[in-house]
Write a protein that holds these residues in place. Structure first.
Motif, mmCIF file in Angstrom:
data_model
loop_
_atom_site.group_PDB
_atom_site.id
_atom_site.type_symbol
_atom_site.label_atom_id
_atom_site.label_comp_id
_atom_site.label_asym_id
_atom_site.label_seq_id
_atom_site.Cartn_x
_atom_site.Cartn_y
_atom_site.Cartn_z
ATOM 1 N N ALA A 1 1.210 3.988 -2.972
ATOM 2 C CA ALA A 1 0.922 5.253 -3.008
ATOM 3 C C ALA A 1 2.162 6.386 -3.328
ATOM 4 O O ALA A 1 2.121 7.603 -4.159
ATOM 5 C CB ALA A 1 0.124 6.096 -1.241
ATOM 6 N N GLU B 1 0.619 -0.837 0.182
ATOM 7 C CA GLU B 1 -0.123 0.007 0.051
ATOM 8 C C GLU B 1 0.671 0.778 0.182
ATOM 9 O O GLU B 1 0.353 2.206 -0.854
ATOM 10 C CB GLU B 1 -0.803 0.433 1.339
ATOM 11 N N THR C 1 -7.243 0.286 -2.316
ATOM 12 C CA THR C 1 -7.250 0.852 -1.552
ATOM 13 C C THR C 1 -7.795 -0.641 -0.298
ATOM 14 O O THR C 1 -7.621 -1.208 -1.405
ATOM 15 C CB THR C 1 -9.518 0.643 -1.907
ATOM 16 N N THR D 1 -10.769 6.139 -13.197
ATOM 17 C CA THR D 1 -11.107 5.261 -12.833
ATOM 18 C C THR D 1 -12.521 4.958 -13.479
ATOM 19 O O THR D 1 -13.877 3.815 -13.146
ATOM 20 C CB THR D 1 -11.891 5.349 -11.079
ATOM 21 N N CYS E 1 -14.703 0.929 -9.679
ATOM 22 C CA CYS E 1 -14.207 1.061 -10.993
ATOM 23 C C CYS E 1 -15.497 0.809 -11.789
ATOM 24 O O CYS E 1 -16.287 0.177 -11.610
ATOM 25 C CB CYS E 1 -13.096 0.484 -11.046
ATOM 26 N N HIS F 1 -5.733 -1.577 -13.108
ATOM 27 C CA HIS F 1 -5.371 -1.756 -11.724
ATOM 28 C C HIS F 1 -4.576 -3.171 -11.288
ATOM 29 O O HIS F 1 -5.171 -4.327 -12.372
ATOM 30 C CB HIS F 1 -7.797 -2.167 -11.776
ATOM 31 N N ALA G 1 -5.656 -1.094 -6.323
ATOM 32 C CA ALA G 1 -5.038 -0.004 -6.968
ATOM 33 C C ALA G 1 -5.415 0.479 -8.533
ATOM 34 O O ALA G 1 -5.659 -0.549 -9.082
ATOM 35 C CB ALA G 1 -3.659 0.049 -6.616
ATOM 36 N N THR G 2 -5.354 1.596 -8.920
ATOM 37 C CA THR G 2 -5.746 2.329 -9.969
ATOM 38 C C THR G 2 -4.951 2.645 -10.467
ATOM 39 O O THR G 2 -4.463 3.555 -9.975
ATOM 40 C CB THR G 2 -6.710 2.369 -10.255
ATOM 41 N N ALA H 1 -0.687 6.155 -7.254
ATOM 42 C CA ALA H 1 -1.883 5.183 -7.737
ATOM 43 C C ALA H 1 -3.179 5.403 -6.171
ATOM 44 O O ALA H 1 -2.566 5.790 -5.234
ATOM 45 C CB ALA H 1 -0.936 3.790 -7.347
ATOM 46 N N GLN H 2 -4.318 5.495 -6.789
ATOM 47 C CA GLN H 2 -4.981 5.479 -5.699
ATOM 48 C C GLN H 2 -5.598 3.413 -5.238
ATOM 49 O O GLN H 2 -5.675 2.629 -5.753
ATOM 50 C CB GLN H 2 -6.253 5.498 -6.722
#
Length: 374
Positions: free
Chosen positions: A33, A29, A40, A59, A151, A126, A54-55, A37-38
């Motif tokens: 970050a 994570e 969750t 999205t 997404c 993703h 992650a994206t 990347a986004q």
């Protein structure tokens, strides 16, 4: 960090299936970050392990998922030549638990993130990293359930299980269950006063053997070896001493089903035999252990064509092992297998992956990125 540095770091996490995975999930994570990347974190119902999603890119546009699991099988075999959770490199060979199954793929996907982030992708890529795949694909269903909130519906899912970087369109489904029979103990000289759980289990075992034989007669699917569904008794345990009537016995069963056959249905005749034992005074329990559906991606699917282009080879029809890909397909997404390494090296002492295999995987992901940037 390059792909080899990342793999070294991932192997160092002893992320054995069924155990808390906060260390490896937290490191991934933070890495994602750091590169924009986004991310969750999807906490599982166990409360001590998580999936990650992650994206890179937008999205709200359909894109592609690179899917893998963070967990590994235990590494307690005495035949290891070095610490299984310390990556050891000897030329092309990179040794360590999970190098092939399947932290090599995770490392390649993570190593590609800085490049993907720099492309300003028109279609997103993703990363979906799950937990507890090795004990029955227990983590990924919670991730799949969240996808509509995370997404736009993806165009396809590439599950990076070891396939020698040859895409694969199919695998069998699986269901496993544990039978527990409880009888009544006593001295073996008075069997009339007890209930012998092992003797009772022989009826369940006989049903399993009979069903296994029946399945060899079809239906058939020539893409698989063997070409039919199968059933086996894998573990049986019970009793304390030869002169004690055994009051408990357990039997672990698994069924593997060709596409179009529900794996759980193959166990139904055994379950019926087990439940009939209750009429003789035995307490019986049927406990599902794991289940996932088969994968069957059509030969003319768009995702199969894409992987042919990315790898330079036509996808194989099927493999014998199972993956999370069937669960993605059951959720309405096209899914295919393609990852570095060889499944024959997995779950063994001195598991390894080749440096060239990691590089080939990285090139494939970079080629996918280039397509999504076009």
């Amino acid at each position: 960090m390059d792909v080899f540095d990342i793999l070294d770091r991932l192997v160092a996490f002893p992320s054995v299936a069924g155990k808390p995975n906060g260390d490896i999930a937290g490191w991934i994570e933070a890495y994602l970050a750091e590169h924009g990347a986004q991310v969750t974190v999807i906490l599982g119902p166990e409360g001590d392990r998580s999936n990650l999603f992650a994206t890179i890119g937008p999205t709200d546009i359909p894109g592609y998922i690179l899917s893998g699991h963070m967990d590994v099988v235990p590494a307690g075999e005495p035949q290891w030549n070095s610490s299984p959770f310390t990556m050891r490199r000897e030329g092309e060979y990179l040794y360590g638990r999970g190098t092939t199954d399947m932290k090599g793929f995770l490392a390649a996907a993570l190593a590609a993130v800085p490049m993907l982030a720099g492309l300003r992708l028109a279609r997103p890529i993703h990363l979906a990293f799950s937990y507890d795949e090795e004990v029955g694909c227990r983590g990924v269903p919670h991730l799949i359930a969240r996808l509509p909130d995370l997404c736009a519906k993806p165009l396809g899912v590439i599950v990076g299980e070891p396939s020698g970087m040859r895409a694969v369109r199919g695998h069998k489904g699986k269901a496993a269950a544990r039978v527990t029979i409880k009888g009544r103990s006593g001295h073996s000289s008075r069997p009339d006063l007890g209930l012998n759980a092992i003797h009772a289990m022989s009826e369940a075992l006989s049903a399993a053997v009979s069903e296994a034989e029946r399945l060899t007669h079809g239906p058939f699917n020539s893409a698989f070896e063997p070409a039919y569904s199968s059933l086996q008794a894998g573990v049986i345990a019970g009793g304390q001493s030869v002169n004690i009537i055994p009051d408990s016995c357990t039997l672990d069963l698994e069924a593997r089903a060709i596409p179009g056959v529900d794996p759980a249905s193959l166990l139904a005749p055994v379950r019926a035999q087990v439940e009939a034992l209750a009429a003789d005074g035995f307490l019986v329990e049927w406990t599902p252990m794991s289940a996932y559906p088969a994968l069957s991606l059509p030969q003319d699917a768009a995702l199969a064509a894409l992987l042919s282009e990315l790898t330079g080879e036509a996808p194989l029809a099927a493999v014998s092992y199972g993956t999370e890909a069937g669960l993605y397909q059951a959720a309405g997404l096209e899914a295919i297998i393609c990852g570095p390494g060889d499944i024959g090296r997995a779950h063994k002492p001195n598991e390894y992956i080749l440096a060239s295999e990691l590089t080939a995987c990285l090139r494939m992901i970079e080629a996918l990125g280039a397509r999504c940037a076009a």
